[in-house]
Design an enzyme around this catalytic site. Structure first.
Site, PDB file in Angstrom:
ATOM      1  N   LYS A 117      12.886 -14.863 -10.675  1.00  0.00           N
ATOM      2  CA  LYS A 117      12.629 -13.804 -11.669  1.00  0.00           C
ATOM      3  C   LYS A 117      11.613 -14.288 -12.693  1.00  0.00           C
ATOM      4  O   LYS A 117      10.669 -13.596 -13.016  1.00  0.00           O
ATOM      5  CB  LYS A 117      13.920 -13.414 -12.414  1.00  0.00           C
ATOM      6  CG  LYS A 117      14.859 -12.487 -11.674  1.00  0.00           C
ATOM      7  CD  LYS A 117      14.415 -11.064 -11.650  1.00  0.00           C
ATOM      8  CE  LYS A 117      14.042 -10.454 -10.364  1.00  0.00           C
ATOM      9  NZ  LYS A 117      14.077 -10.878  -9.066  1.00  0.00           N
TER      10      LYS A 117
ATOM     11  N   ASN B  31      -1.522   2.454   5.752  1.00  0.00           N
ATOM     12  CA  ASN B  31      -0.676   1.366   5.288  1.00  0.00           C
ATOM     13  C   ASN B  31      -0.152   0.646   6.521  1.00  0.00           C
ATOM     14  O   ASN B  31       0.499   1.262   7.354  1.00  0.00           O
ATOM     15  CB  ASN B  31       0.489   1.943   4.457  1.00  0.00           C
ATOM     16  CG  ASN B  31       1.637   0.965   4.268  1.00  0.00           C
ATOM     17  OD1 ASN B  31       2.780   1.316   4.303  1.00  0.00           O
ATOM     18  ND2 ASN B  31       1.347  -0.256   4.068  1.00  0.00           N
ATOM     19  N   GLY B  32      -0.493  -0.635   6.644  1.00  0.00           N
ATOM     20  CA  GLY B  32      -0.039  -1.376   7.824  1.00  0.00           C
ATOM     21  C   GLY B  32      -1.066  -2.422   8.190  1.00  0.00           C
ATOM     22  O   GLY B  32      -1.935  -2.771   7.382  1.00  0.00           O
TER      23      GLY B  32
ATOM     24  N   TRP C 275      -2.712  -2.851  -1.597  1.00  0.00           N
ATOM     25  CA  TRP C 275      -2.345  -4.255  -1.728  1.00  0.00           C
ATOM     26  C   TRP C 275      -3.124  -4.939  -0.614  1.00  0.00           C
ATOM     27  O   TRP C 275      -2.805  -4.785   0.568  1.00  0.00           O
ATOM     28  CB  TRP C 275      -0.840  -4.433  -1.533  1.00  0.00           C
ATOM     29  CG  TRP C 275      -0.340  -5.810  -1.845  1.00  0.00           C
ATOM     30  CD1 TRP C 275       0.053  -6.283  -3.061  1.00  0.00           C
ATOM     31  CD2 TRP C 275      -0.169  -6.895  -0.920  1.00  0.00           C
ATOM     32  NE1 TRP C 275       0.444  -7.592  -2.950  1.00  0.00           N
ATOM     33  CE2 TRP C 275       0.324  -7.996  -1.659  1.00  0.00           C
ATOM     34  CE3 TRP C 275      -0.403  -7.058   0.444  1.00  0.00           C
ATOM     35  CZ2 TRP C 275       0.593  -9.228  -1.073  1.00  0.00           C
ATOM     36  CZ3 TRP C 275      -0.126  -8.282   1.030  1.00  0.00           C
ATOM     37  CH2 TRP C 275       0.378  -9.352   0.275  1.00  0.00           C
TER      38      TRP C 275
ATOM     39  N   CYS D  58       0.840  -1.187   0.000  1.00  0.00           N
ATOM     40  CA  CYS D  58       0.000   0.000   0.000  1.00  0.00           C
ATOM     41  C   CYS D  58       0.882   1.246   0.000  1.00  0.00           C
ATOM     42  O   CYS D  58       1.930   1.286   0.649  1.00  0.00           O
ATOM     43  CB  CYS D  58      -0.929   0.095   1.207  1.00  0.00           C
ATOM     44  SG  CYS D  58      -2.036  -1.289   1.370  1.00  0.00           S
TER      45      CYS D  58
ATOM     46  N   GLU E  47      17.585 -17.518  -7.928  1.00  0.00           N
ATOM     47  CA  GLU E  47      17.139 -16.162  -8.271  1.00  0.00           C
ATOM     48  C   GLU E  47      16.570 -16.126  -9.698  1.00  0.00           C
ATOM     49  O   GLU E  47      15.572 -15.452  -9.962  1.00  0.00           O
ATOM     50  CB  GLU E  47      18.308 -15.173  -8.105  1.00  0.00           C
ATOM     51  CG  GLU E  47      18.078 -13.771  -8.649  1.00  0.00           C
ATOM     52  CD  GLU E  47      16.904 -13.003  -8.020  1.00  0.00           C
ATOM     53  OE1 GLU E  47      16.311 -13.488  -7.047  1.00  0.00           O
ATOM     54  OE2 GLU E  47      16.573 -11.931  -8.555  1.00  0.00           O
TER      55      GLU E  47
ATOM     56  N   LYS F 228       6.211  -4.322  -3.956  1.00  0.00           N
ATOM     57  CA  LYS F 228       7.662  -4.158  -3.840  1.00  0.00           C
ATOM     58  C   LYS F 228       8.119  -4.130  -2.396  1.00  0.00           C
ATOM     59  O   LYS F 228       9.112  -4.732  -2.034  1.00  0.00           O
ATOM     60  CB  LYS F 228       8.100  -2.882  -4.551  1.00  0.00           C
ATOM     61  CG  LYS F 228       9.609  -2.738  -4.535  1.00  0.00           C
ATOM     62  CD  LYS F 228      10.108  -2.070  -5.753  1.00  0.00           C
ATOM     63  CE  LYS F 228      11.602  -2.167  -5.868  1.00  0.00           C
ATOM     64  NZ  LYS F 228      12.056  -3.496  -6.326  1.00  0.00           N
TER      65      LYS F 228
ATOM     66  N   HIS G 163      17.000 -36.096  -7.118  1.00  0.00           N
ATOM     67  CA  HIS G 163      16.416 -36.675  -5.903  1.00  0.00           C
ATOM     68  C   HIS G 163      14.923 -36.365  -5.837  1.00  0.00           C
ATOM     69  O   HIS G 163      14.445 -35.750  -4.885  1.00  0.00           O
ATOM     70  CB  HIS G 163      17.132 -36.142  -4.661  1.00  0.00           C
ATOM     71  CG  HIS G 163      18.565 -36.557  -4.608  1.00  0.00           C
ATOM     72  ND1 HIS G 163      18.954 -37.869  -4.436  1.00  0.00           N
ATOM     73  CD2 HIS G 163      19.709 -35.849  -4.751  1.00  0.00           C
ATOM     74  CE1 HIS G 163      20.272 -37.941  -4.460  1.00  0.00           C
ATOM     75  NE2 HIS G 163      20.762 -36.723  -4.660  1.00  0.00           N
TER      76      HIS G 163
ATOM     77  N   GLU H 199       7.973 -14.979 -11.093  1.00  0.00           N
ATOM     78  CA  GLU H 199       7.206 -13.862 -10.539  1.00  0.00           C
ATOM     79  C   GLU H 199       6.701 -12.909 -11.621  1.00  0.00           C
ATOM     80  O   GLU H 199       5.690 -12.250 -11.432  1.00  0.00           O
ATOM     81  CB  GLU H 199       7.966 -13.117  -9.437  1.00  0.00           C
ATOM     82  CG  GLU H 199       9.230 -12.420  -9.840  1.00  0.00           C
ATOM     83  CD  GLU H 199       9.964 -11.767  -8.651  1.00  0.00           C
ATOM     84  OE1 GLU H 199       9.348 -11.484  -7.610  1.00  0.00           O
ATOM     85  OE2 GLU H 199      11.185 -11.535  -8.787  1.00  0.00           O
TER      86      GLU H 199
ATOM     87  N   ARG I 260       3.905  -0.281  -4.776  1.00  0.00           N
ATOM     88  CA  ARG I 260       3.651  -0.772  -3.420  1.00  0.00           C
ATOM     89  C   ARG I 260       2.344  -1.569  -3.323  1.00  0.00           C
ATOM     90  O   ARG I 260       2.013  -2.105  -2.267  1.00  0.00           O
ATOM     91  CB  ARG I 260       3.588   0.394  -2.445  1.00  0.00           C
ATOM     92  CG  ARG I 260       4.827   1.254  -2.446  1.00  0.00           C
ATOM     93  CD  ARG I 260       4.675   2.384  -1.466  1.00  0.00           C
ATOM     94  NE  ARG I 260       4.587   1.886  -0.112  1.00  0.00           N
ATOM     95  CZ  ARG I 260       5.628   1.615   0.657  1.00  0.00           C
ATOM     96  NH1 ARG I 260       6.839   1.797   0.203  1.00  0.00           N
ATOM     97  NH2 ARG I 260       5.458   1.159   1.874  1.00  0.00           N
TER      98      ARG I 260
HETATM   99  C1  G6P Z   1       9.227  -8.272  -2.049  1.00  0.00           C
HETATM  100  C2  G6P Z   1       9.633  -7.864  -3.454  1.00  0.00           C
HETATM  101  C3  G6P Z   1      10.944  -8.540  -3.827  1.00  0.00           C
HETATM  102  C4  G6P Z   1      12.018  -8.206  -2.788  1.00  0.00           C
HETATM  103  C5  G6P Z   1      11.562  -8.577  -1.374  1.00  0.00           C
HETATM  104  C6  G6P Z   1      12.520  -8.051  -0.313  1.00  0.00           C
HETATM  105  O1  G6P Z   1       8.891  -9.608  -2.015  1.00  0.00           O
HETATM  106  O2  G6P Z   1       8.602  -8.226  -4.374  1.00  0.00           O
HETATM  107  O3  G6P Z   1      11.359  -8.079  -5.099  1.00  0.00           O
HETATM  108  O4  G6P Z   1      13.175  -8.903  -3.092  1.00  0.00           O
HETATM  109  O5  G6P Z   1      10.289  -7.980  -1.112  1.00  0.00           O
HETATM  110  O6  G6P Z   1      12.535  -6.655  -0.371  1.00  0.00           O
HETATM  111  P1  G6P Z   1      13.697  -5.739   0.192  1.00  0.00           P
HETATM  112  O7  G6P Z   1      13.203  -4.348  -0.057  1.00  0.00           O
HETATM  113  O8  G6P Z   1      13.796  -6.047   1.663  1.00  0.00           O
HETATM  114  O9  G6P Z   1      14.928  -6.075  -0.535  1.00  0.00           O
END
Ligand code: G6P
Length: 588
Positions: A471, A100-101, A74, A2, A467, A583, A490, A474, A27
């Protein structure tokens, strides 16, 4: 999660709030709304959906007045509906607010407010009714807001207005909130990009701050003791241009390409500070890397780098799991937290756990002034500039670059580390060039209709495989899982069928073993995509990257970021705002 923004000043407010919400969409983007106060009336427009779609339905910029607030959501409590979209009001329609919270005691409070009519299923609406209740007791708007917020268990960043008042109340506990300071105008918001077009001067609020804002300026109080307090104005060192897409179609591509510069900026740290942190690492008894999401894969990479370069064992723990490791912490333990935003709730909670045990907390953060930068004993900034795309790309490689530098410094070879990282400049430039992007688009065409994919790597290439899988899944929503090269057989190898894509990360030190693993997959019909410095006859598709030993995790991930971007586009997905994601995850 949010994004919120408010404005007090002399300009027409709705277009300012609208553009701020657009910048905060990373956000959360399932609903949005704006409220203004004008001539003793509250005007609200809100709905579910992305801001642009809502705007095309109801013209969000068309609301009167110079005082207003907005929210991009969100969902946490309550589905994605118009009713649950913010802003929320009380029964009398006098109070309007955004939040937001998470209000943890919201069910309890809702029972106490049983005489009130609730329009939504959100926890947020509670705040409006609590304020209404306090005002019924004779408190004015400001006092009623203070008392209401004191009743809340949980965390919040909130902006509150009353139809009979020309002020905005801004308060925070646990969720981010900063105030942009203009000339006789103020912009309280979740993050700086929301107002960077108007001002670079900011005031970072701290937990328990309660601010009364009008166009003459803010007054700060502590909700802990009610006393008036002071907060300093600072100036941010990035500009509006960095928070814009410019010539690019998406922030994701812009941020991938920026890595030529950002990796170099990340390593441009004071040698003295790096050496100081390296001393802390040498002196610690027990070291933890703590992070979430992509940042946690940077940490995992860091643990391999430290093992190889500095011969140091580092524990890597996800922020949400860290409380279970509390028993291993002492006042000699060093906790290194890594985060792009510096606001991830689970990562911040880990700081509290470390503090309880007297452990030292260092951090590697991108956003200056964020909660993590303020709550750590020492902080290294990755200096990547604003990362707007929900997926982390440039912050990830910057985090790895800094961890490599720290490992070399711990081994007493800082200059050698710097040299290795500086040499990356040309490689990263080539890896992000148009020709590479076209080559990966062709591969994207082959992958776009697949349901499952796998990625494998060994040693340093294992976190890279994880990673890469993150990527791809997501942003394209194709199920992709990463494995250590030796582990796929396994169990999961049972899922390999004719044509199942498997991306194989090859580095010189793991080449023989990982090629054997690739063979095992190929023998079962898998479609092998090799990422490495040399082609191999078993590869069905080859992505050439330079062999750069310790910096392979950077060179090998960049084509994967681009591939994820291309597959997302080919499947019609929005690369900057994937579904269900946000994010900054400021909830637990
Ligand atoms: C969310 C985002 C990711 C990010 C993670 C950690 O899940 O979608 O892209 O890696 O948070 O965020 P930070 O700001 O702590 O790196």
């Amino acid at each position: 999660m949010c994004g919120i923004i408010g404005y007090v000043g002399e300009r027409e407010v709705a277009p300012i709030i609208f553009s701020g919400l657009k910048k905060l969409e990373y956000r959360g983007y399932d609903s949005a709304g704006i409220a203004t106060v004008h001539n003793g009336k509250i005007c609200i427009k809100k709905d579910s959906g992305k801001i642009d779609d809502i705007h095309s339905r109801m013209n969000l910029k068309n609301l009167p007045g110079c005082l207003g607030l907005g929210h991009t959501r969100w969902a946490t409590h309550g589905g994605v509906t118009r009713e649950n979209a913010h802003p929320h009001t009380d029964c009398s329609g006098e109070i309007v607010l955004v939040h937001n919270g998470i209000i943890e005691n919201f069910q309890e409070l809702r029972k106490l407010l049983k005489n009130h009519d609730f329009e939504s299923e959100t926890d947020t609406e509670i705040i409006a009714h609590l304020i209404e209740e306090e005002m019924k007791r004779g408190n004015d708007f400001v006092e009623a807001s203070k008392s209401a917020l004191k009743k809340i268990v949980g965390h919040y960043a909130t902006l509150i207005m009353s139809k009979n008042d020309k002020r905005i109340i801004a308060a925070r506990r646990g969720s981010p909130l900063v105030i942009g300071v203009g000339d006789k105008e103020y912009f309280p918001a979740s993050d700086i990009p929301a107002f960077i077009d108007y001002t670079k001067n900011v005031i970072y609020l701290q937990d328990h701050d309660f601010v009364v804002l009008d166009k003459k300026g803010p007054k700060f109080f502590s909700l802990l003791n009610g006393k008036e307090i002071k907060r300093e104005v600072s100036t941010v060192d990035w500009d509006a241009e960095q928070a814009r897409k410019g010539e690019f179609d998406h922030f994701m591509l812009k941020e991938i390409i920026e890595q030529t510069e950002t990796i170099q900026k990340a390593i441009n740290q004071s040698s003295d500070v790096i050496k100081e942190v390296a001393e802390d690492i040498k002196n610690a008894k027990g070291i933890f890397f703590v992070a979430c999401g992509t940042a946690s894969y940077a940490c995992m990479t860091g643990s391999y780098v430290f093992s190889k370069i500095a011969k140091k064992h580092i524990n890597v723990v996800s922020g949400s799991e860290f409380p279970h490791f509390e028993h291993f912490l002492t006042d000699r333990t060093l906790v290194i937290e890594v985060s792009q935003s510096g606001e991830t709730a689970d990562t911040l909670d880990a700081v509290k756990v470390a503090r309880r045990k007297g452990s030292k907390v260092l951090s590697i953060v991108n956003v200056m002034g964020s909660s993590l930068t303020r709550n750590s004993d020492k902080c290294l900034l990755t200096q990547s500039g604003p990362e707007i795309c929900v997926l982390s790309t440039k912050a990830y490689t910057a985090q790895i670059a800094l961890l490599i530098l720290l490992a070399y410094a711990t081994a007493g070879k800082l200059e050698e580390g710097k040299k290795q990282l500086k040499e990356l400049y040309n490689s990263v430039y080539d890896l992000t060039a148009l020709s590479t992007r076209e080559h990966l688009k062709k591969l994207g065409e082959k992958l776009k209709n697949k349901d499952h994919m796998f990625t494998i790597g060994r040693g340093l290439m294992y976190p890279t495989a994880l990673e890469a899988a993150l990527k791809l899944k997501e942003v394209s929503y194709i199920h992709t899982e990463g494995f250590a090269g030796g582990d796929l057989k396994h169990g999961t190898i049972a899922l390999i069928e004719g044509g199942t894509p498997c991306i194989v990360f090859v580095s010189k030190d793991t080449e023989n073993d990982i090629i054997s693993n690739a063979m095992e997959i190929k023998s079962r019909g898998g479609y092998i995509i090799g990422v490495g410095s040399e082609n191999n006859e078993i590869f069905d598709y080859f992505i050439k990257v330079p062999e750069s030993d310790i910096t392979n995790p950077i060179t090998h991930i960049i084509p994967m970021q681009i591939l994820a971007y291309q597959v997302a586009l080919l499947r019609g997905c929005d690369p900057d705002k994937p579904r269900n994601l946000a994010k900054s995850v400021t909830v637990r």
